[in-house]
Design a protein around this motif. Structure first.
Motif, PDB file in Angstrom:
ATOM      1  N   ALA A  39       0.821  -1.217   0.000  1.00  0.00           N
ATOM      2  CA  ALA A  39       0.000   0.000   0.000  1.00  0.00           C
ATOM      3  C   ALA A  39       0.855   1.267   0.000  1.00  0.00           C
ATOM      4  O   ALA A  39       0.324   2.372   0.101  1.00  0.00           O
ATOM      5  CB  ALA A  39      -0.931  -0.005   1.212  1.00  0.00           C
ATOM      6  N   GLY A  40       2.165   1.112  -0.108  1.00  0.00           N
ATOM      7  CA  GLY A  40       3.038   2.280  -0.176  1.00  0.00           C
ATOM      8  C   GLY A  40       3.632   2.695   1.151  1.00  0.00           C
ATOM      9  O   GLY A  40       4.304   3.729   1.238  1.00  0.00           O
ATOM     10  N   GLY A  41       3.404   1.904   2.212  1.00  0.00           N
ATOM     11  CA  GLY A  41       3.957   2.218   3.529  1.00  0.00           C
ATOM     12  C   GLY A  41       4.897   1.127   3.980  1.00  0.00           C
ATOM     13  O   GLY A  41       5.673   0.599   3.190  1.00  0.00           O
ATOM     14  N   GLY A  42       4.818   0.788   5.261  1.00  0.00           N
ATOM     15  CA  GLY A  42       5.621  -0.296   5.818  1.00  0.00           C
ATOM     16  C   GLY A  42       7.009   0.132   6.250  1.00  0.00           C
ATOM     17  O   GLY A  42       7.462   1.235   5.938  1.00  0.00           O
ATOM     18  N   PRO A  43       7.713  -0.734   6.972  1.00  0.00           N
ATOM     19  CA  PRO A  43       9.058  -0.425   7.475  1.00  0.00           C
ATOM     20  C   PRO A  43      10.044  -0.187   6.339  1.00  0.00           C
ATOM     21  O   PRO A  43      10.012  -0.879   5.319  1.00  0.00           O
ATOM     22  CB  PRO A  43       9.425  -1.678   8.277  1.00  0.00           C
ATOM     23  CG  PRO A  43       8.134  -2.360   8.569  1.00  0.00           C
ATOM     24  CD  PRO A  43       7.239  -2.065   7.420  1.00  0.00           C
TER      25      PRO A  43
END
Length: 240
Positions: free
Chosen positions: A78-82
């Motif tokens: 989704a375009g985020g994450g660590p």
């Protein structure tokens, strides 16, 4: 591993060979030797094979456990994450495109940011008869583990974190044993982060609260505090 991949008839293969405390090959030199052997096997079988030797001296990302890691993977799509998961994902994706001789319409980083990677994942799930909107399993019980003192986290033993997640029900002791899909560990602060005593470091997840004690035992000494923070680079070697 290699016999299975070769038997599948794949034309190109990119291997992510881990090294560090949480890896099968903890010694970087032995990990490099393993990677070179696997690359050689693939190439001799006519498969375009290359490998990245990557660090697993600290946990990758901020979770350990089945549903927790899936949730984190969806966040990346989704375009985020660590940031470390995103970095490794992009490295491997670009290597695979290059190895397969594919010229993409857009860079993998763009695909994550503009939502097209998520659209493709949802389409793949739907094509196999799944529902991408199905809620992920969640553990019934949680336990917060806090920093024992103030300082900069200098290391976090990936093996100890992995064993703790296993003891919470995220892994099997023997074949056929049932998994707790919601069990595992969330990580709230990683090496390089300055924390104060009492600040959250881990949240343990399980359906069985009696498992907390043994998981906590595994985490004894997992986190060290020192002003001198050093760790392995994400990619130690590229082979092939």
């Amino acid at each position: 591993i290699m016999s299975k991949k070769i038997a599948e008839g794949t034309s190109a293969l990119v291997l992510d060979v881990k090294t560090g405390s949480g890896a099968f090959m903890s010694d970087p030199k032995r990990a490099e030797e393993l990677a070179r052997t696997m690359v050689s096997l693939g190439q001799r079988a006519g498969v375009k094979t290359r490998a990245l030797v990557t660090a697993m001296d600290v946990p990758l990302g901020l979770t350990a456990g089945n549903a927790l890691e899936v949730r984190e993977s969806i966040e990346v799509l989704a375009g985020g994450g660590p940031s470390d998961v995103v970095e490794l994902t992009l490295l491997l994706a670009r290597e695979m495109l290059d190895a397969a001789g594919v010229k993409p319409l857009k860079d993998p980083e763009t695909a994550l940011k503009d939502g097209s990677a998520m659209d493709k994942w949802r389409a793949m799930i739907s094509a196999q008869g799944g529902n991408p909107d199905t809620p992920l399993p969640e553990a019934r019980e949680k336990l917060l583990i806090s920093a024992e003192k103030s300082g900069t986290i200098s290391s976090m033993d990936a093996l100890k974190v992995g064993v703790a997640a296993w003891r919470l029900g995220a892994g099997r002791a023997k074949q056929g044993e049932a998994l707790q899909l919601g069990a595992g560990i969330e990580i709230h602060a990683k090496p390089g982060t300055q924390v104060t005593k009492g600040q959250p470091i881990f949240t343990l997840h399980t359906d069985k609260p009696e498992l907390f004690a043994r998981a906590e035992e595994s985490l004894n000494g997992a986190v060290e505090y020192d002003s001198n923070y050093q760790r392995l680079p994400l990619v130690l070697e590229r082979i092939g």
